[in-house]
Structures are given as structure tokens and as C-alpha cells.
Enzyme design. Structure first.
Site, PDB file in Angstrom:
ATOM      1  N   ARG A 294       0.815  -1.218   0.000  1.00 26.90           N
ATOM      2  CA  ARG A 294       0.000   0.000   0.000  1.00 26.90           C
ATOM      3  C   ARG A 294       0.848   1.266   0.000  1.00 26.90           C
ATOM      4  O   ARG A 294       0.343   2.343  -0.302  1.00 26.90           O
ATOM      5  CB  ARG A 294      -0.921   0.006   1.222  1.00 26.90           C
ATOM      6  N   PHE A 424      -8.474   2.543  -5.211  1.00 29.85           N
ATOM      7  CA  PHE A 424      -7.436   1.526  -5.400  1.00 29.85           C
ATOM      8  C   PHE A 424      -7.022   0.886  -4.073  1.00 29.85           C
ATOM      9  O   PHE A 424      -6.877   1.555  -3.054  1.00 29.85           O
ATOM     10  CB  PHE A 424      -6.188   2.179  -5.994  1.00 29.85           C
ATOM     11  N   GLU A 425      -6.773  -0.424  -4.101  1.00 29.19           N
ATOM     12  CA  GLU A 425      -6.154  -1.160  -2.994  1.00 29.19           C
ATOM     13  C   GLU A 425      -6.844  -0.903  -1.649  1.00 29.19           C
ATOM     14  O   GLU A 425      -6.202  -0.764  -0.612  1.00 29.19           O
ATOM     15  CB  GLU A 425      -4.657  -0.846  -2.909  1.00 29.19           C
ATOM     16  N   GLY A 426      -8.154  -0.843  -1.692  1.00 27.26           N
ATOM     17  CA  GLY A 426      -8.940  -0.588  -0.489  1.00 27.26           C
ATOM     18  C   GLY A 426      -9.491   0.818  -0.499  1.00 27.26           C
ATOM     19  O   GLY A 426      -8.753   1.782  -0.334  1.00 27.26           O
TER      20      GLY A 426
END
Length: 646
Positions: A294, A424-426
């Protein structure tokens, strides 16, 4: 026609799957975890950790090469215009070694630290955000990172050299009807009778890099059977395998060069030795990979902040209104001060978290999540303020500006490109819940059985005893602390410098207040606490601000003691902390004074049709197609648009 139902699970089952995927233990200290517990452990981040000289030299040498490449080989306007990164640019990055920045040198990679990997992403992302996304998806969540952490020796020797120099990888988890609730995953991987392979079937959506990828990390559900534990499992899949079809290349409001698509798997044979980790470990692998992965998103947010600051400064020196620079007008100047102070703080958060990741002495799962959450939110605000500072020119495209003879400043493009980082990504909403779960982990460890309806009276009695002992020791420590002592953190107020010590004392006091607020909420709502997402989101946002304030102060002191830009760094840290404290006080107020209950009633009214009259007087051009595309497993019926870079 509606899409077929994904794997059906109850809310409780979905939560159990997510809980099982979490890292359960805390084997290393965590500054952010302690912060949420009301313990301000400045010793965990101060003095600021520093990279080794060899790492610095190797990193700086690569950055110099990458900067030259970005300045001479990347035409961001062309990528925006053609909605595609030219093959020669991708091949040039391969030759430079950019695909292997994080891969160990013994596998042909550059072996850069997390700190310098992030600096490289910030640099290349400033040239074009789509390139930054390509490199990040390849290395942060694609094949290299999960193999580095969970792969066998044979898998590393087989795939990492390819990923370091030639092959692009992608990560495939999301499905048309499955997003942040992976328990409903429908893609299947059925073992063959002889156990030598798995047969993969399903459809994956929003496959970043999927259109051009050579290797895929695919999450699929293995059915439980004799000899097979089953569960969501991770596989390395050759993108050129028979039965793999990229059915569509998606187009977005930003990141127009992103090679993101829809990928269908039909009877794809995946060798058993391509499975990463054991069956059922897929989600744990994904979440663990993301703990450091992240950090790539805030890296590009930092790069965007630096660019916004540069453009705001240069434009303000050029543009005059009513006889003076627009920056001299307070309405505009406050925006520039916000951009400058926030960029400093974001870089402080990123570098601190990244250096801690490199040292591996601390558990940074919360720090990385906070960096992603805070960076993505604040970068969007900074870009929006830049558009406002630029006025009509901020809304105008770079191509239009250039066509009429002005500098081609892509402010509106940067705003569009940054917007995806909040998803994105959570998504921001999911990050709030993820961080909140980690923040209350200590409470649930001792008192969780008290609010679990499935636990027996005996279990609840034992939990009550454990909780009583824990809170008897913990609560008294939240009453007083170093933040109430006027001489605490005195090294952060050297003669002639702004007083950062007062901000650290405020952070210490606020951490204790945050912990008390969390305890009061648990006592008030107990098992319903998990439904209070507005409250939990504000708790996390306060923690993010306190972490950013701490990082900014520590970074300013590091710069002062190293003989670099100490005085201006202290000024920026002071400005950021003063701005942040205003936000923190508002958030504390909104913990208990808000419209959450009324909002829920309004939502019920919206869903129940009470307010449909409010929708009158418009034309809806969205059509009457299905809300979610059909993802029934089966052979592809469209052309394969997969185009590997050669």
C-alpha cells in the site's frame, strides 16, 4: 439479464472469512497501534530511522538514470492523447531495470529499499501517473511481492528473474459482483484427479496490467474435498495459457494509459506447483502483501503534491490581480500554505513508514494503511486546490492551453488521475473499517467474547474477568501523561525555531483522549460498535492526523540535526500541525455530535422510494442495461485483446 449470484454467504460468514485472513498476532511493536491505545510511543519513531549508506548510493544512482529517462523518453501528453503507454517506453523501463526495483539482485533485480522504490514511483508517476500505476501494480501487488514473502525457492527462481527484466505481472482478485467482500468469490480452481494441477474458471474485473501482463496472481476458490482443505487460494498463472481471454480493456476518467481489463478463465490448466502457499491462504497472502504494498500509492500522492506545489508557486509568481501576486491575497495564499504544509507531512509519513518497513523492527500494517488512507485523501484535496488557484486554466486541458500558446499545465488531468487512489487497494471506506478493526484489536482480544452472541455464559464470565483486569491496568494510564508537562519533548523546541514540542504534547494528550473515546463507544454500543461506521471512520481519521503530526515533527528534527533544511522544515511542520489540530478538534466534536442517526433514516427513505419525487425533472442517459455484467463461467465469446509487450 442480471449477473449470476456470486458465492452466497451470510454477513456473519463474510466477517469470519475477513477475520481469518487477518494477521492475528503482534510480534513487533507498532507506533500507530500504541497511538490508538492512548500510548504515545515517540521512542519508536524518534530519532528518525535512516537508510544505510550503501542503500542510499544504489538508490540515488538509479534515480539519476530514471530521471533522465523520464525527462527524455516519456511524453505524458502523448500517453494522455492516445490512452496508451507506448511499447518503446515500457521496453525502455525494462532495460533500465525498473520492473525489478524491489526484486533481490540474486534474481536479476535492483534490490532497492522501500524508501527508494517509493522515491522512484513518485518520480516516474510525476512524468505520467499511468506508468507509476503500471510499475506499482507489477511489483507491489503483482507476482514479485507475494512470491518474495510466501513463494517456494523453486517459484522464486522460476518467476522472479522474468519479473525483474521482461515480464509484466498483474493481481486479479475483484470480480463483477465481488469487491471488498472476498468471501463471495466465485472464480473456482478445481483440483484434477491426479492432483497435478487445478482447472481455473471464472471472470475477473479491473485487472490492472491485465491487458499487457505476462504473469498473473489469481485468487480463486478451491472446493473442499478429500485431501484438499479448500478455500480462497493464490496462483501464478501464465497469461498466455489456453483459455485465458482478456475480453475488454477498460477506460476511466483518469489514468488513461492504464492497461486494465476484464479477464475470463475457461478450463485453464494451472500446475499445482504454481500455487502460492497452502490452499485457503489466498486472502491472508493478499492482505499481508498489501501491508507494505500500500505504500506505493502514497508515494505517488507525494509526487503529485510536490508537483502541485511547484506549479502553484510558479503560477503565483506570474499571475497578478489588483496590483499584486495572487498568492499575496489571503484567499489564495491559504491554499498554497495548505499544499506546502501537507506535502511536507505526507512525505514525512511516507518516508518514516517506508524506513520502518526496510528495518523490519516494527509492525507497520497500521502505519502503511494510514499512509494510504491519508495520502489518497489529502492529495485529492491538494490537486483540487491547485485547479482552483489556476482558475479557468485549471479546468482547461493541457492540450487546449498549448494550442492557444500557453504552458501545457495538466492540472485537471492530475486531479482526474489522483481520484482513483481513494478506491485503489482498499477504498477510503474499507480502509476506515480495516484500520478500526486493528485499532480495537486489544479490546476485542480481552472482551470480544462478551459481545459474541455465540459464546456460552462460561466463556462470557471468563472474558469479563480478563476484561476487568485489562481495563483496571489500562484506564488509569489514560488520565495523565507527558502531554500535560510543560517541558516534555523539549528537544523539539531549539532556540530560534518554532515550537514543535507543543504539538507533540497535544498529540500525546489527544492519543489518550482518542483511546478514552473508543472505550466509551465500546461500553455504549458493545456488539453494535461494528455498525457505527461513521464513528469508527472519525476515530481512524483522528489517528491519521496524529500520526502525520508525529511524523512531520520527527522529520523536521531529523532535517535540523542533519544540517539540511532545518529551519524551513520546522516552519512547515509547525504550519501543518496547526492546520491538523483544527481538523482533529472538529473530528473529536463530530464523534458525539453528528447526523449519523438521521442520515440512516434518510437512507431508508431513499431506498424505500419516499423521495422519488425529488428525482423529477431530469433525463437519465444511463440506459437500461444490467447494473452488473454477466459473469457466468464459460468460453469466451469476444476477441482476445491481450497484447503482451515484446
Amino acid at each position: 439479464m442480471t449477473a449470476p449470484s456470486a458465492h452466497n454467504v451470510s454477513e456473519r460468514e463474510a466477517r469470519q472469512v475477513a477475520e481469518a485472513a487477518r494477521e492475528q498476532d503482534w510480534r513487533k511493536p507498532s507506533f500507530a497501534k500504541e497511538l490508538f491505545l492512548g500510548r504515545f510511543r515517540l521512542d519508536l519513531i524518534h530519532p528518525h530511522p535512516l537508510p544505510a549508506p550503501d542503500d542510499v548510493q544504489r538508490g540515488e544512482e538509479f534515480l539519476a538514470k530514471l530521471r533522465d529517462f523520464c525527462e527524455t523518453k516519456i511524453d505524458g501528453a502523448r500517453i494522455e492523447r492516445e490512452a496508451q503507454i507506448p511499447d518503446e517506453v515500457i521496453n525502455g523501463l525494462k532495460e533500465l531495470g525498473a520492473l525489478g526495483m524491489k526484486i533481490d539482485t540474486k534474481y536479476g533485480g535492483l534490490g532497492l529499499t522501500q524508501v527508494y522504490y517509493n522515491k522512484a514511483l513518485a518520480l516516474v508517476g510525476s512524468a505520467n501517473a499511468s506508468i507509476g500505476a503500471l510499475l506499482s501494480a507489477h511489483q507491489s501487488i503483482g507476482v514479485p511481492q507475494p512470491l518474495k514473502m510466501f513463494g517456494t525457492t523453486e517459484q522464486k527462481e522460476t518467476f522472479l528473474p522474468r519479473c525483474a527484466r521482461t515480464d509484466i505481472s498483474a493481481f486479479l482478485l475483484t470480480e463483477p459482483d465481488v469487491g471488498s467482500d472476498p468471501a463471495r468469490l466465485a472464480t473456482s480452481a478445481v483440483p484434477t484427479e491426479d492432483g497435478s494441477a487445478y482447472v481455473l474458471d471464472g471472470v475477473k474485473l479491473w485487472t490492472t496490467n491485465g491487458v499487457v501482463a505476462d504473469l498473473l496472481v489469481v485468487m480463486a476458490r478451491v472446493p473442499k474435498s478429500e485431501g484438499h482443505k479448500g478455500g480462497i487460494t493464490a496462483f501464478v498463472v501464465e497469461a498466455g495459457s489456453e483459455g485465458v481471454t482478456v475480453e475488454h480493456r477498460n477506460a476511466f476518467m483518469g489514468l488513461r494509459g492504464l492497461e486494465n481489463g476484464v479477464t475470463r478463465f475457461h478450463q485453464v490448466i494451472v500446475p499445482a506447483d504454481h500455487r502460492i502457499g497452502p490452499e485457503g491462504a489466498g486472502l491472508k497472502i493478499a492482505l499481508t502483501t498489501l501491508n507494505t504494498g500500500r505504500l506505493s500509492l502514497p508515494a505517488m500522492c507525494v509526487g503529485a503534491g510536490k508537483w502541485c506545489l511547484k506549479i502553484a508557486r510558479e503560477w503565483s509568481l506570474e499571475r497578478e490581480q489588483w496590483g499584486k501576486s495572487i498568492a499575496k491575497h489571503e484567499a489564495v495564499g491559504s491554499k498554497i500554505a495548505f499544499i506546502a504544509a501537507t506535502t511536507f507531512a505526507l512525505e514525512a509519513v511516507l518516508d518514516l513508514s517506508s524506513q520502518m518497513a526496510d528495518e523490519d523492527r516494527n509492525d507497520i500494517r497500521i502505519e502503511a494503511a494510514l499512509a494510504k488512507l491519508y495520502g489518497s485523501e489529502m492529495a485529492c484535496l491538494m490537486a483540487d486546490e491547485l485547479v482552483q488557484i489556476r482558475g479557468g486554466r485549471g479546468f482547461e486541458t493541457a492540450a487546449s492551453l498549448a494550442a492557444r500558446g500557453e504552458r501545457a499545465v495538466p492540472a485537471e488531468q492530475v486531479l482526474r488521475d489522483l481520484r482513483i487512489n481513494r478506491i485503489f487497494e482498499g477504498s477510503t471506506e474499507i480502509m476506515h473499517l480495516l484500520i478500526a478493526r486493528e485499532a480495537v484489536d486489544a479490546h476485542l482480544s480481552v472482551a470480544g467474547d462478551l459481545i459474541d452472541p455465540d459464546k456460552s455464559l462460561g466463556d462470557k464470565a471468563k472474558a469479563g474477568a480478563r476484561a476487568g483486569g485489562f481495563y483496571a491496568r489500562w484506564l488509569p494510564k489514560l488520565v495523565a501523561g507527558a502531554g500535560q508537562l510543560p517541558n516534555s519533548y523539549a528537544e523539539f523546541h531549539p532556540d530560534g525555531y518554532p515550537d514543535l514540542a507543543t504539538h507533540l504534547r497535544y498529540t500525546e494528550r489527544s492519543a489518550r483522549k482518542l483511546a478514552r473515546s473508543t472505550f466509551l463507544a465500546m461500553a455504549r454500543w458493545q456488539g453494535r460498535m461494528e455498525t457505527k461506521q461513521g464513528f469508527l471512520g472519525r476515530i481512524v481519521d483522528i489517528g491519521a492526523e496524529l500520526f502525520a503530526m508525529s511524523a512531520a515533527c520527527v522529520r523536521a528534527e531529523m532535517l535540523r540535526t542533519s544540517g539540511e533544511e532545518g529551519r524551513p522544515a520546522y516552519q512547515l511542520a509547525d504550519a501543518f500541525c496547526r492546520q491538523s489540530r483544527i481538523r482533529v478538534e472538529e473530528l473529536f466534536t463530530r464523534l458525539w455530535s453528528n447526523t449519523d442517526d438521521l442520515d440512516r433514516k434518510v437512507v431508508d427513505g431513499v431506498l424505500g422510494g419516499t423521495y422519488t419525487w425529488l428525482e423529477a425533472g431530469i433525463v437519465d442517459l444511463s440506459g437500461d442495461g444490467p447494473w452488473i455484467a454477466d459473469a457466468t463461467p464459460g468460453p469466451a465469446t469476444t476477441e482476445n485483446v491481450h497484447r503482451p509487450i515484446r
